[in-house]
Design a protein around this motif. Sequence first.
Motif, mmCIF file in Angstrom:
data_model
loop_
_atom_site.group_PDB
_atom_site.id
_atom_site.type_symbol
_atom_site.label_atom_id
_atom_site.label_comp_id
_atom_site.label_asym_id
_atom_site.label_seq_id
_atom_site.Cartn_x
_atom_site.Cartn_y
_atom_site.Cartn_z
ATOM 1 N N ILE A 89 -2.590 5.811 -5.982
ATOM 2 C CA ILE A 89 -2.550 6.384 -4.632
ATOM 3 C C ILE A 89 -2.116 5.323 -3.620
ATOM 4 O O ILE A 89 -1.305 5.593 -2.730
ATOM 5 N N VAL A 90 -2.644 4.115 -3.760
ATOM 6 C CA VAL A 90 -2.266 3.015 -2.862
ATOM 7 C C VAL A 90 -0.758 2.751 -2.953
ATOM 8 O O VAL A 90 -0.059 2.670 -1.936
ATOM 9 N N ALA A 91 -0.263 2.628 -4.176
ATOM 10 C CA ALA A 91 1.159 2.340 -4.382
ATOM 11 C C ALA A 91 2.047 3.475 -3.892
ATOM 12 O O ALA A 91 3.122 3.243 -3.336
ATOM 13 N N PRO A 95 5.340 3.295 0.355
ATOM 14 C CA PRO A 95 6.736 3.626 0.690
ATOM 15 C C PRO A 95 6.874 4.961 1.414
ATOM 16 O O PRO A 95 7.601 5.067 2.405
ATOM 17 N N GLY A 96 6.173 5.983 0.921
ATOM 18 C CA GLY A 96 6.256 7.299 1.553
ATOM 19 C C GLY A 96 5.745 7.267 2.971
ATOM 20 O O GLY A 96 6.299 7.912 3.868
ATOM 21 N N GLY A 97 4.668 6.498 3.185
ATOM 22 C CA GLY A 97 4.080 6.398 4.517
ATOM 23 C C GLY A 97 4.983 5.682 5.493
ATOM 24 O O GLY A 97 5.175 6.128 6.628
ATOM 25 N N ILE A 153 5.904 11.373 -6.320
ATOM 26 C CA ILE A 153 5.249 12.347 -5.433
ATOM 27 C C ILE A 153 4.992 11.704 -4.075
ATOM 28 O O ILE A 153 5.222 12.308 -3.024
ATOM 29 N N GLY A 154 4.513 10.460 -4.086
ATOM 30 C CA GLY A 154 4.271 9.742 -2.839
ATOM 31 C C GLY A 154 5.539 9.548 -2.037
ATOM 32 O O GLY A 154 5.550 9.691 -0.809
ATOM 33 N N SER A 193 -2.677 12.649 0.818
ATOM 34 C CA SER A 193 -2.452 12.849 2.254
ATOM 35 C C SER A 193 -3.462 12.090 3.106
ATOM 36 O O SER A 193 -3.190 11.762 4.267
ATOM 37 N N ALA A 194 -4.634 11.798 2.552
ATOM 38 C CA ALA A 194 -5.715 11.195 3.333
ATOM 39 C C ALA A 194 -5.347 9.856 3.969
ATOM 40 O O ALA A 194 -5.574 9.664 5.172
#
Length: 262
Positions: A89-91, A95-97, A153-154, A193-194
């Motif tokens: 989740i961190v990884a 990039p997506g964020g 997905i991210g 998403s969190a």
Amino acid sequence: MNEIMQALILGIVQGLTELLPISSSAHLNLIPWIFNWNMPESFDVALHFGTLLAIGIFFFKDWIELIKGGYNQVVKKEKTTEGKMFWYIVAATIPGGIIGFLLDHFVGDKLGKMPLVIATALIVMGIILYIVDKKAPSKTKYKDMTFKQTFLIGLSQALAFIPGVSRSGVTMTAGRMMGIDRESTAKYSFMLSAPIVLGATIYKFKDFIFNIPFVVGVVTSFLVGLAVIKFLLNYLKKGSFKAFAIYRVIIGIVIIGLYIVK
């Protein structure tokens, strides 16, 4: 009283649309446009904070296990499913964020004022979601997701800068495209998403107006969000994304019609 009623309505809409793959940004941009409401930009983030609380409370035990697992994997070298998923989740968030934030900051606000763009995104993503969900196998469970799957997905959530695409919609579509079962891709989408919403909340915190409409909007989106998470995870054990895809197309067509009339 009008502002409180508007906050209540938008809180309900946020709770329903943020966690279902039907685009909260589309609805939160279109409703004020249809009814000529003047809502501050920071209120959108406040409503997202409500659904963030819903995700945090509903998956509280999961988050504790994830954080504990992530810590143990680094410090104690203990390999667990929870530790693996925490770092996935961190990884996947980074990039997506970053890409999503930059695109949303420079382009997203302008696109949010373009009903035809929103309507087109709703329709196109609805069709893609329907086709992908219908044809994709359901061979991968949440605990068996790979780094490649979670990372892609991210990365896909960067497309959520386009109002109408939907963060949950595009991440669930990406998950289904890679053969992850519906319930698992929904759960991972919620968890993913969190961190993004938390970052946006911290970034916009200074702009929040802590009044009664703010409280009403946040509490309403939180309560509705809790109900929606439970509903969707149960529904997807046997159901598909077909109904949501059809809804997207219908709403997109309605918006185009309203735009022509207006």
